[in-house]
Design a protein around this motif. Structure first.
Motif, mmCIF file in Angstrom:
data_model
loop_
_atom_site.group_PDB
_atom_site.id
_atom_site.type_symbol
_atom_site.label_atom_id
_atom_site.label_comp_id
_atom_site.label_asym_id
_atom_site.label_seq_id
_atom_site.Cartn_x
_atom_site.Cartn_y
_atom_site.Cartn_z
ATOM 1 N N MET A 82 0.846 -1.208 0.000
ATOM 2 C CA MET A 82 0.000 0.000 0.000
ATOM 3 C C MET A 82 0.880 1.257 0.000
ATOM 4 O O MET A 82 1.728 1.427 0.848
ATOM 5 N N GLU A 83 0.627 2.130 -0.972
ATOM 6 C CA GLU A 83 1.417 3.359 -1.052
ATOM 7 C C GLU A 83 0.990 4.370 0.002
ATOM 8 O O GLU A 83 -0.164 4.382 0.406
ATOM 9 N N ALA A 84 1.928 5.208 0.416
ATOM 10 C CA ALA A 84 1.580 6.275 1.351
ATOM 11 C C ALA A 84 0.652 7.266 0.638
ATOM 12 O O ALA A 84 0.792 7.512 -0.557
ATOM 13 N N LEU A 85 -0.313 7.798 1.386
ATOM 14 C CA LEU A 85 -1.217 8.792 0.806
ATOM 15 C C LEU A 85 -0.657 10.169 1.154
ATOM 16 O O LEU A 85 -0.211 10.389 2.279
ATOM 17 N N SER A 86 -0.674 11.084 0.179
ATOM 18 C CA SER A 86 -0.189 12.431 0.473
ATOM 19 C C SER A 86 -0.978 13.028 1.630
ATOM 20 O O SER A 86 -2.201 12.942 1.659
ATOM 21 N N PRO A 87 -0.266 13.639 2.595
ATOM 22 C CA PRO A 87 -0.977 14.272 3.717
ATOM 23 C C PRO A 87 -2.001 15.303 3.228
ATOM 24 O O PRO A 87 -3.055 15.474 3.857
ATOM 25 N N TRP A 88 -1.706 15.942 2.100
ATOM 26 C CA TRP A 88 -2.631 16.982 1.614
ATOM 27 C C TRP A 88 -3.939 16.386 1.128
ATOM 28 O O TRP A 88 -5.004 16.980 1.297
ATOM 29 N N VAL A 89 -3.843 15.192 0.535
ATOM 30 C CA VAL A 89 -5.066 14.501 0.105
ATOM 31 C C VAL A 89 -5.862 14.064 1.337
ATOM 32 O O VAL A 89 -7.089 14.200 1.385
ATOM 33 N N ALA A 90 -5.140 13.560 2.351
ATOM 34 C CA ALA A 90 -5.795 13.153 3.592
ATOM 35 C C ALA A 90 -6.493 14.352 4.239
ATOM 36 O O ALA A 90 -7.644 14.258 4.692
ATOM 37 N N ILE A 91 -5.799 15.502 4.243
ATOM 38 C CA ILE A 91 -6.371 16.711 4.854
ATOM 39 C C ILE A 91 -7.590 17.178 4.060
ATOM 40 O O ILE A 91 -8.613 17.557 4.632
ATOM 41 N N ALA A 92 -7.492 17.122 2.723
ATOM 42 C CA ALA A 92 -8.644 17.508 1.898
ATOM 43 C C ALA A 92 -9.848 16.621 2.209
ATOM 44 O O ALA A 92 -10.981 17.103 2.347
ATOM 45 N N GLY A 93 -9.608 15.319 2.348
ATOM 46 C CA GLY A 93 -10.693 14.395 2.696
ATOM 47 C C GLY A 93 -11.280 14.715 4.059
ATOM 48 O O GLY A 93 -12.501 14.735 4.245
ATOM 49 N N GLY A 94 -10.404 14.984 5.015
ATOM 50 C CA GLY A 94 -10.864 15.334 6.366
ATOM 51 C C GLY A 94 -11.690 16.616 6.358
ATOM 52 O O GLY A 94 -12.718 16.711 7.040
ATOM 53 N N LEU A 95 -11.253 17.600 5.543
ATOM 54 C CA LEU A 95 -12.011 18.865 5.467
ATOM 55 C C LEU A 95 -13.409 18.613 4.900
ATOM 56 O O LEU A 95 -14.393 19.223 5.356
ATOM 57 N N LEU A 96 -13.507 17.699 3.917
ATOM 58 C CA LEU A 96 -14.833 17.356 3.375
ATOM 59 C C LEU A 96 -15.709 16.725 4.461
ATOM 60 O O LEU A 96 -16.893 17.085 4.617
ATOM 61 N N ILE A 97 -15.132 15.806 5.216
ATOM 62 C CA ILE A 97 -15.900 15.133 6.276
ATOM 63 C C ILE A 97 -16.367 16.160 7.314
ATOM 64 O O ILE A 97 -17.533 16.179 7.717
ATOM 65 N N GLY A 98 -15.460 17.035 7.729
ATOM 66 C CA GLY A 98 -15.815 18.055 8.713
ATOM 67 C C GLY A 98 -16.836 19.049 8.170
ATOM 68 O O GLY A 98 -17.708 19.522 8.904
ATOM 69 N N THR A 99 -16.723 19.362 6.864
ATOM 70 C CA THR A 99 -17.701 20.268 6.242
ATOM 71 C C THR A 99 -19.080 19.627 6.238
ATOM 72 O O THR A 99 -20.097 20.291 6.514
ATOM 73 N N ALA A 100 -19.132 18.326 5.932
ATOM 74 C CA ALA A 100 -20.409 17.616 5.962
ATOM 75 C C ALA A 100 -21.015 17.680 7.372
ATOM 76 O O ALA A 100 -22.201 17.992 7.544
ATOM 77 N N ALA A 101 -20.188 17.424 8.380
ATOM 78 C CA ALA A 101 -20.673 17.450 9.768
ATOM 79 C C ALA A 101 -21.161 18.849 10.132
ATOM 80 O O ALA A 101 -22.224 19.018 10.748
ATOM 81 N N GLY A 102 -20.397 19.868 9.731
ATOM 82 C CA GLY A 102 -20.769 21.250 10.033
ATOM 83 C C GLY A 102 -22.052 21.662 9.333
ATOM 84 O O GLY A 102 -22.910 22.326 9.913
ATOM 85 N N LEU A 103 -22.181 21.243 8.068
ATOM 86 C CA LEU A 103 -23.389 21.562 7.296
ATOM 87 C C LEU A 103 -24.633 20.958 7.938
ATOM 88 O O LEU A 103 -25.667 21.619 8.052
ATOM 89 N N LEU A 104 -24.529 19.708 8.349
ATOM 90 C CA LEU A 104 -25.701 19.047 8.947
ATOM 91 C C LEU A 104 -26.111 19.776 10.228
ATOM 92 O O LEU A 104 -27.297 19.956 10.502
ATOM 93 N N LEU A 105 -25.103 20.225 10.989
ATOM 94 C CA LEU A 105 -25.411 20.965 12.211
ATOM 95 C C LEU A 105 -26.139 22.267 11.896
ATOM 96 O O LEU A 105 -27.174 22.576 12.488
ATOM 97 N N LEU A 106 -25.595 23.037 10.940
ATOM 98 C CA LEU A 106 -26.169 24.363 10.675
ATOM 99 C C LEU A 106 -27.486 24.278 9.899
ATOM 100 O O LEU A 106 -28.362 25.131 10.066
ATOM 101 N N LEU A 107 -27.643 23.252 9.055
ATOM 102 C CA LEU A 107 -28.895 23.108 8.301
ATOM 103 C C LEU A 107 -29.985 22.473 9.153
ATOM 104 O O LEU A 107 -31.114 22.968 9.213
ATOM 105 N N SER A 108 -29.637 21.375 9.811
ATOM 106 C CA SER A 108 -30.662 20.576 10.470
ATOM 107 C C SER A 108 -30.514 20.491 11.980
ATOM 108 O O SER A 108 -31.349 19.880 12.652
ATOM 109 N N GLY A 109 -29.435 21.067 12.506
ATOM 110 C CA GLY A 109 -29.266 21.082 13.956
ATOM 111 C C GLY A 109 -28.890 19.740 14.534
ATOM 112 O O GLY A 109 -29.148 19.477 15.706
ATOM 113 N N ARG A 110 -28.257 18.886 13.715
ATOM 114 C CA ARG A 110 -27.998 17.528 14.185
ATOM 115 C C ARG A 110 -26.538 17.110 14.072
ATOM 116 O O ARG A 110 -25.768 17.680 13.319
ATOM 117 N N ILE A 111 -26.227 16.062 14.832
ATOM 118 C CA ILE A 111 -24.895 15.465 14.832
ATOM 119 C C ILE A 111 -24.775 14.508 13.647
ATOM 120 O O ILE A 111 -25.651 13.676 13.454
#
Lengths: 145, 142
Positions: free
Chosen positions: B1-30
């Protein structure tokens, strides 16, 4: 659609994040958990960066009377550390360590079509059902996960 | 298994966190996947509106498919044996319901809002997962 669509959009972004960061790859997750082996830091980068927009949203939330599309916020207020929390966390961790899949990656990974992920997801659902039947007679607990 | 670029990992994490943040602000949920999954199949008595949970759960593989189409093909290695897959799935399903959350609900959302329960749960599941991997790979010589 007012409820389905926001759920879908959020799920798509979430699933895209899991796939982009390769977090639905059990081999990479296990390499993070294997602190005595060839350690892979990816999961730490993913979780650390996910906290940034999430924490910003919680700050914004404090200035909002209600969410944009719902009548109120439904954030758990329970702060007590109890046995189910710790026991459940420990059980989840063992299962996570056995395979390298947790619920998000298991569901996003269904798209891969590998039978192993489908089997894992089916067993996960069975575990949830088991918990549901075991606790059905007790008072409902507020869910976070 | 090749190492994944930290920047790609961070971009993925930002998407996950954005999804979590959006659900909170749109629907008030976890944005907790285990709770949403239980809700989608009608197992949780409270939680997100059912249709929202169904949309969220359907969105997860769709989002993953989008990455395969637009960014790179998936190369995923599942090496666990059949009994381990079943035991692991059962433990993850039961444990996340008993502990009210998983890597997303406790690990991302809970820590972002500084919940003491989520700090405790995340510490416990990280430790038990690392211990399990250690036992399988090193103590048992896996």
């Amino acid at each position: 659609m007012r409820k389905f669509l926001p759920g879908l959009v959020v799920g798509v972004i979430f699933g895209a994040g899991l796939a982009l960061s390769d977090m639905f790859n059990p081999a990479r997750v296990l390499a993070f958990l294997d602190i005595a082996g060839a350690w892979d830091p990816t999961l730490a980068y993913v979780m650390g960066s996910a906290l940034i927009p999430s924490a910003i949203a919680y700050r914004i939330r404090q200035r909002m009377a209600r969410p944009l599309l719902a009548p109120g916020f439904a954030i758990p207020e329970n702060r007590q550390l109890d046995r189910p929390l710790l026991l459940g966390g420990a059980m989840f961790g063992i299962g996570w360590g056995l395979v390298g899949l947790c619920p998000g990656p298991a569901l996003a990974g269904l798209v891969l079509g590998t039978w192993q992920i489908w089997l894992f997801a089916a067993a996960m659902l069975a575990g949830m059902l088991l918990h549901h039947f075991v606790t059905q007679t007790r008072a409902p607990a507020h869910s976070l996960g | 298994m090749e190492a994944l670029s930290p920047w790609v990992a961070i971009a993925g994490g930002l998407l996950i966190g954005t999804a979590a943040g959006l659900l909170l602000l749109l629907s008030g949920r976890i944005a907790g996947v285990s709770g949403m999954a239980a809700r989608a199949v009608g197992m949780a008595r409270d939680g997100a509106p059912r249709r929202q949970a169904v949309g969220f759960i359907l969105g997860l593989p769709l989002g993953a498919a989008l990455i395969a189409l637009l960014v790179r093909a998936h190369e995923v290695a599942v090496t666990s044996s059949l009994p381990l897959l079943i035991a692991g799935g059962l433990l993850v399903g039961f444990g996340t319901r008993l502990g009210n959350g998983c890597t997303s609900g406790h690990g991302v959302c809970g820590i972002a809002r500084l919940s003491p329960r989520s700090f405790a749960a995340t510490g416990v599941f990280m430790a038990s997962a690392a211990l399990t991997v250690f036992i399988i790979r090193h103590a048992l010589g896996g």
